[in-house]
Scaffold this active site. Structure first.
Site, short mmCIF file in Angstrom:
data_model
loop_
_atom_site.label_atom_id
_atom_site.label_comp_id
_atom_site.label_asym_id
_atom_site.label_seq_id
_atom_site.Cartn_x
_atom_site.Cartn_y
_atom_site.Cartn_z
N ARG A 232 77.01 80.47 -76.89
CA ARG A 232 76.28 81.60 -76.15
C ARG A 232 76.61 82.63 -76.82
O ARG A 232 77.87 83.17 -76.68
CB ARG A 232 76.29 81.13 -74.60
CG ARG A 232 75.91 80.12 -74.05
CD ARG A 232 74.23 80.16 -74.06
NE ARG A 232 73.43 79.01 -73.69
CZ ARG A 232 73.04 77.88 -74.26
NH1 ARG A 232 73.30 77.77 -75.73
NH2 ARG A 232 72.55 76.77 -73.78
N GLU A 261 69.04 87.45 -76.35
CA GLU A 261 67.85 86.63 -77.10
C GLU A 261 66.56 86.76 -76.61
O GLU A 261 66.48 86.72 -75.36
CB GLU A 261 68.31 85.20 -77.11
CG GLU A 261 69.43 84.96 -77.95
CD GLU A 261 70.10 83.48 -78.00
OE1 GLU A 261 69.12 82.56 -77.72
OE2 GLU A 261 71.14 83.10 -78.25
N HIS A 279 69.08 81.14 -82.68
CA HIS A 279 69.39 80.19 -81.86
C HIS A 279 68.69 78.71 -82.25
O HIS A 279 67.68 78.23 -81.96
CB HIS A 279 68.78 80.36 -80.64
CG HIS A 279 69.57 79.45 -79.50
ND1 HIS A 279 69.94 80.00 -78.48
CD2 HIS A 279 70.24 78.18 -79.72
CE1 HIS A 279 70.67 79.05 -77.75
NE2 HIS A 279 70.81 78.18 -78.60
C1 8YV Z 1 68.83 74.67 -77.44
C2 8YV Z 1 71.29 74.98 -76.75
O1 8YV Z 1 68.49 75.46 -78.56
O2 8YV Z 1 71.60 72.84 -75.71
C3 8YV Z 1 71.71 73.76 -75.71
O3 8YV Z 1 72.35 74.35 -74.81
O4 8YV Z 1 71.64 75.77 -76.92
C4 8YV Z 1 70.40 74.22 -77.64
O5 8YV Z 1 70.18 73.16 -77.85
C5 8YV Z 1 68.69 75.63 -76.28
O6 8YV Z 1 68.37 74.83 -74.98
C6 8YV Z 1 67.15 76.45 -76.41
O7 8YV Z 1 67.84 77.76 -76.75
#
Ligand code: 8YV
Length: 313
Positions: A232, A261, A279
């Site tokens: 993150r 983002e 992302h």
């Molecule tokens: C996804 C993620 O891209 O699962 C997660 O926590 O960060 C990613 O798999 C996200 O949920 C969408 O931005």
């Protein structure tokens, strides 16, 4: 289950969405031109939310839906969901663990190699017709380097396995050492950063990890060090990262995630020693379908009176 009404607050894989729409009555908030009006219209009937990573579920939304029973998130990270508010209301929260481990780990390795081997500037060098005018400057070797993993969870371990195949030495930092893990554990992140070549950030987001990677950690990683973040944006102090990359305190970075983002600091755009991704780590057909299907399976299980498959709270 068609009588069960679900609020979809973010997109998901098309065939998973179709499956959810076959079984439930779905209101797509993310497609609505007048979101407050849609919410007012359906709020007393909504029993489930299907959420998607960045589209948060805050206490206000949870409290606005008196019949809410479950939030099924498409994504493993639930930092955008107010878990305390869900618990207070007795609302179940599910996520999509494991099905994305491979893709996130693949991209983590891809970013590591692309950043150290300078693959993006090299691609630009060829496309710009610069090759006949001279070679690219040398890059950095990947094999044999030390990778320090911040957050040795399920995805962290999948990254470690891949990095080991590149003869990398693995060390890790987390809240506590893990039983049955042979990699060296560092109680302090800054000490690990000093000793590793690549700092791989793959811990959960949220208050507990906010700005763990700060100016001191980046300086410890140093001018020959590389930061990779597939976790993150909030885990890294982004202004400190921009500064460290600009003044050479830090060598390079490969980033899939950012603090605000989809806004990415413009300072990164012109930095040749930074590889940027929007992302994307889980964004393959196969994995996004598996994530969407798992979220729908959680909703189905819950509304069939069975235990959900992947409960967070
Ligand atoms: C996804 C993620 O891209 O699962 C997660 O926590 O960060 C990613 O798999 C996200 O949920 C969408 O931005």
């Amino acid at each position: 289950m068609k009588n069960v009404e679900i609020l979809s607050i973010g997109p998901m894989y098309p065939t998973s969405l179709e499956a959810m729409e076959r079984d439930f009555t779905v209101h797509k908030l993310w497609q609505s031109k007048d979101k407050p009006a849609l919410l007012t219209q359906v709020r007393d009937r909504i029993r489930g939310i299907q959420s998607f990573g960045p589209y948060g579920v805050d206490a206000k939304l949870i409290d606005a839906l008196p019949r809410l029973e479950i939030v099924a998130n498409v994504g493993v990270g639930v930092d955008a969901i107010d878990l305390d508010a869900a618990k207070r209301r007795g609302v179940i929260v599910t996520n999509t663990p494991d099905v994305l481990n491979d893709c996130v780990a693949d991209l983590a390795m891809g970013l590591t190699i692309a950043t150290l081997r300078r693959m993006i500037p090299a691609d630009r060098h060829v496309r710009a017709g610069d090759w006949p005018r001279g070679p690219m400057p040398f890059a950095r070797k990947v094999s044999g380097k030390t990778m320090g993993i911040l957050g040795l969870g399920r995805i962290g371990k999948a990254i470690a396995r891949r990095a080991e195949a590149f003869d990398m030495r693995i060390v890790y930092h987390g809240r506590k050492p893990q039983a049955g893990v042979s990699y060296k554990y560092y109680p302090k992140l800054v000490d690990m950063a000093r000793d590793c070549d690549v700092l791989m950030v793959i811990c959960a987001g949220g208050a507990a990890s906010y700005h763990l990677v700060n100016a001191e950690v980046l300086a410890a990683l140093g001018p020959e060090g590389t930061l990779i973040n597939v976790a993150r944006g909030s885990v890294v102090d982004e202004p400190a990262l921009v500064k460290a990359l600009a003044d050479g305190t830090l060598g390079a970075a490969g980033l899939d995630v950012f603090e605000a983002e989809p806004q990415v600091p413009e300072a990164f755009w012109t930095m040749n020693h930074v590889v940027l991704q929007p992302h994307m780590a889980s964004a393959t057909h196969e994995t996004r379908k598996a994530m969407g299907d798992l979220a729908v399976d959680n909703l189905r299980a819950h509304f069939a009176g069975k235990p959900v498959l992947t409960q967070v709270v």
